[in-house]
Design a protein around this motif. Structure first.
Motif, PDB file in Angstrom:
ATOM      1  N   ALA A 178     104.529  21.154  40.175  1.00 17.39           N
ATOM      2  CA  ALA A 178     105.129  19.837  39.965  1.00 17.39           C
ATOM      3  C   ALA A 178     105.767  19.292  41.241  1.00 17.39           C
ATOM      4  O   ALA A 178     105.832  18.082  41.431  1.00 17.39           O
ATOM      5  CB  ALA A 178     106.171  19.907  38.850  1.00 17.39           C
ATOM      6  N   TRP A 179     106.220  20.183  42.110  1.00 17.93           N
ATOM      7  CA  TRP A 179     106.919  19.722  43.306  1.00 17.93           C
ATOM      8  C   TRP A 179     106.039  19.685  44.545  1.00 17.93           C
ATOM      9  O   TRP A 179     106.535  19.474  45.651  1.00 17.93           O
ATOM     10  CB  TRP A 179     108.159  20.576  43.547  1.00 17.93           C
ATOM     11  CG  TRP A 179     109.067  20.518  42.369  1.00 17.93           C
ATOM     12  CD1 TRP A 179     109.497  21.566  41.627  1.00 17.93           C
ATOM     13  CD2 TRP A 179     109.627  19.346  41.743  1.00 17.93           C
ATOM     14  NE1 TRP A 179     110.274  21.124  40.585  1.00 17.93           N
ATOM     15  CE2 TRP A 179     110.369  19.764  40.634  1.00 17.93           C
ATOM     16  CE3 TRP A 179     109.542  17.973  42.018  1.00 17.93           C
ATOM     17  CZ2 TRP A 179     111.046  18.869  39.808  1.00 17.93           C
ATOM     18  CZ3 TRP A 179     110.208  17.080  41.193  1.00 17.93           C
ATOM     19  CH2 TRP A 179     110.955  17.534  40.104  1.00 17.93           C
ATOM     20  N   PRO A 209     103.600  10.681  39.592  1.00 20.15           N
ATOM     21  CA  PRO A 209     104.760  10.907  38.713  1.00 20.15           C
ATOM     22  C   PRO A 209     104.386  11.299  37.278  1.00 20.15           C
ATOM     23  O   PRO A 209     105.056  12.126  36.671  1.00 20.15           O
ATOM     24  CB  PRO A 209     105.495   9.559  38.734  1.00 20.15           C
ATOM     25  CG  PRO A 209     105.113   8.958  40.042  1.00 20.15           C
ATOM     26  CD  PRO A 209     103.694   9.406  40.277  1.00 20.15           C
ATOM     27  N   GLU A 210     103.323  10.727  36.773  1.00 22.22           N
ATOM     28  CA  GLU A 210     102.888  11.088  35.413  1.00 22.22           C
ATOM     29  C   GLU A 210     102.441  12.549  35.362  1.00 22.22           C
ATOM     30  O   GLU A 210     102.727  13.264  34.411  1.00 22.22           O
ATOM     31  CB  GLU A 210     101.751  10.172  34.948  1.00 22.22           C
ATOM     32  CG  GLU A 210     101.296  10.427  33.535  1.00 22.22           C
ATOM     33  CD  GLU A 210     102.381  10.177  32.487  1.00 22.22           C
ATOM     34  OE1 GLU A 210     102.338  10.847  31.434  1.00 22.22           O
ATOM     35  OE2 GLU A 210     103.264   9.334  32.718  1.00 22.22           O
ATOM     36  N   ASN A 211     101.760  12.998  36.407  1.00 19.64           N
ATOM     37  CA  ASN A 211     101.331  14.390  36.478  1.00 19.64           C
ATOM     38  C   ASN A 211     102.533  15.323  36.597  1.00 19.64           C
ATOM     39  O   ASN A 211     102.554  16.401  36.006  1.00 19.64           O
ATOM     40  CB  ASN A 211     100.367  14.577  37.653  1.00 19.64           C
ATOM     41  CG  ASN A 211      99.735  15.935  37.670  1.00 19.64           C
ATOM     42  OD1 ASN A 211     100.083  16.775  38.492  1.00 19.64           O
ATOM     43  ND2 ASN A 211      98.800  16.178  36.762  1.00 19.64           N
ATOM     44  N   VAL A 212     103.544  14.900  37.349  1.00 17.76           N
ATOM     45  CA  VAL A 212     104.765  15.698  37.481  1.00 17.76           C
ATOM     46  C   VAL A 212     105.417  15.865  36.119  1.00 17.76           C
ATOM     47  O   VAL A 212     105.811  16.974  35.728  1.00 17.76           O
ATOM     48  CB  VAL A 212     105.748  15.061  38.489  1.00 17.76           C
ATOM     49  CG1 VAL A 212     107.106  15.745  38.437  1.00 17.76           C
ATOM     50  CG2 VAL A 212     105.184  15.121  39.900  1.00 17.76           C
ATOM     51  N   ARG A 213     105.538  14.777  35.359  1.00 14.60           N
ATOM     52  CA  ARG A 213     106.141  14.856  34.028  1.00 14.60           C
ATOM     53  C   ARG A 213     105.355  15.795  33.125  1.00 14.60           C
ATOM     54  O   ARG A 213     105.930  16.582  32.362  1.00 14.60           O
ATOM     55  CB  ARG A 213     106.242  13.466  33.402  1.00 14.60           C
ATOM     56  CG  ARG A 213     107.336  12.622  34.005  1.00 14.60           C
ATOM     57  CD  ARG A 213     107.566  11.344  33.220  1.00 14.60           C
ATOM     58  NE  ARG A 213     106.482  10.382  33.373  1.00 14.60           N
ATOM     59  CZ  ARG A 213     106.384   9.520  34.372  1.00 14.60           C
ATOM     60  NH1 ARG A 213     107.298   9.479  35.312  1.00 14.60           N
ATOM     61  NH2 ARG A 213     105.375   8.667  34.432  1.00 14.60           N
ATOM     62  N   HIS A 214     104.044  15.731  33.211  1.00 13.91           N
ATOM     63  CA  HIS A 214     103.192  16.592  32.393  1.00 13.91           C
ATOM     64  C   HIS A 214     103.412  18.068  32.761  1.00 13.91           C
ATOM     65  O   HIS A 214     103.567  18.918  31.877  1.00 13.91           O
ATOM     66  CB  HIS A 214     101.729  16.189  32.577  1.00 13.91           C
ATOM     67  CG  HIS A 214     100.780  16.938  31.717  1.00 13.91           C
ATOM     68  ND1 HIS A 214     100.576  16.647  30.403  1.00 13.91           N
ATOM     69  CD2 HIS A 214      99.981  17.995  31.990  1.00 13.91           C
ATOM     70  CE1 HIS A 214      99.697  17.477  29.887  1.00 13.91           C
ATOM     71  NE2 HIS A 214      99.311  18.318  30.839  1.00 13.91           N
ATOM     72  N   LEU A 247     106.027  19.396  34.190  1.00 14.90           N
ATOM     73  CA  LEU A 247     107.379  19.813  33.795  1.00 14.90           C
ATOM     74  C   LEU A 247     107.454  20.090  32.299  1.00 14.90           C
ATOM     75  O   LEU A 247     108.114  21.047  31.865  1.00 14.90           O
ATOM     76  CB  LEU A 247     108.403  18.759  34.195  1.00 14.90           C
ATOM     77  CG  LEU A 247     108.631  18.596  35.701  1.00 14.90           C
ATOM     78  CD1 LEU A 247     109.591  17.440  35.963  1.00 14.90           C
ATOM     79  CD2 LEU A 247     109.135  19.882  36.333  1.00 14.90           C
ATOM     80  N   ALA A 248     106.761  19.284  31.509  1.00 13.88           N
ATOM     81  CA  ALA A 248     106.737  19.530  30.059  1.00 13.88           C
ATOM     82  C   ALA A 248     106.036  20.852  29.759  1.00 13.88           C
ATOM     83  O   ALA A 248     106.502  21.630  28.911  1.00 13.88           O
ATOM     84  CB  ALA A 248     106.032  18.378  29.348  1.00 13.88           C
ATOM     85  N   GLN A 270     108.327  23.691  30.584  1.00 13.39           N
ATOM     86  CA  GLN A 270     109.360  23.861  29.562  1.00 13.39           C
ATOM     87  C   GLN A 270     108.825  24.614  28.350  1.00 13.39           C
ATOM     88  O   GLN A 270     109.498  25.488  27.800  1.00 13.39           O
ATOM     89  CB  GLN A 270     109.915  22.509  29.129  1.00 13.39           C
ATOM     90  CG  GLN A 270     111.024  22.612  28.103  1.00 13.39           C
ATOM     91  CD  GLN A 270     112.235  23.350  28.631  1.00 13.39           C
ATOM     92  OE1 GLN A 270     112.733  23.026  29.704  1.00 13.39           O
ATOM     93  NE2 GLN A 270     112.709  24.336  27.908  1.00 13.39           N
TER      94      GLN A 270
END
Length: 80
Positions: free
Chosen positions: A17-18, A24-29, A31-32, A35
């Motif tokens: 992610a980093w 940004p959409e890929n980063v959110r994905h 990170l989800a 989690q």
């Protein structure tokens, strides 16, 4: 996938992610997903510790038996 594998996958997703140039959409994905894997790792560790405690205290617990069944079905064996 067992608990340690979920933990490693969560770490891997966080590192991904980093990376530079991530949308940004890929980063959110990512990170989800991290989690979810972290939550599953925590559930496996909690269930494993509950089983260890029951074994040490010689307790026959329905919860322990049910978690053992879930981990066996998931292919996690004793590492889950």
């Amino acid at each position: 996938m067992n608990g340690p594998e979920h933990y490693r996958e969560a770490e891997h997703r966080l590192l991904m992610a980093w990376e530079d140039d991530r949308d940004p959409e890929n980063v959110r994905h990512l990170l989800a997903e991290a989690q979810v894997h972290a939550t599953l790792a925590l559930a496996a560790a909690t269930a494993g510790q509950m089983a260890v405690n029951a074994f040490r205290d010689d307790i026959n617990s329905t919860d322990v038996e049910q978690w053992a069944d879930v981990m066996a079905q998931a292919g996690g064996g004793s590492d889950a």
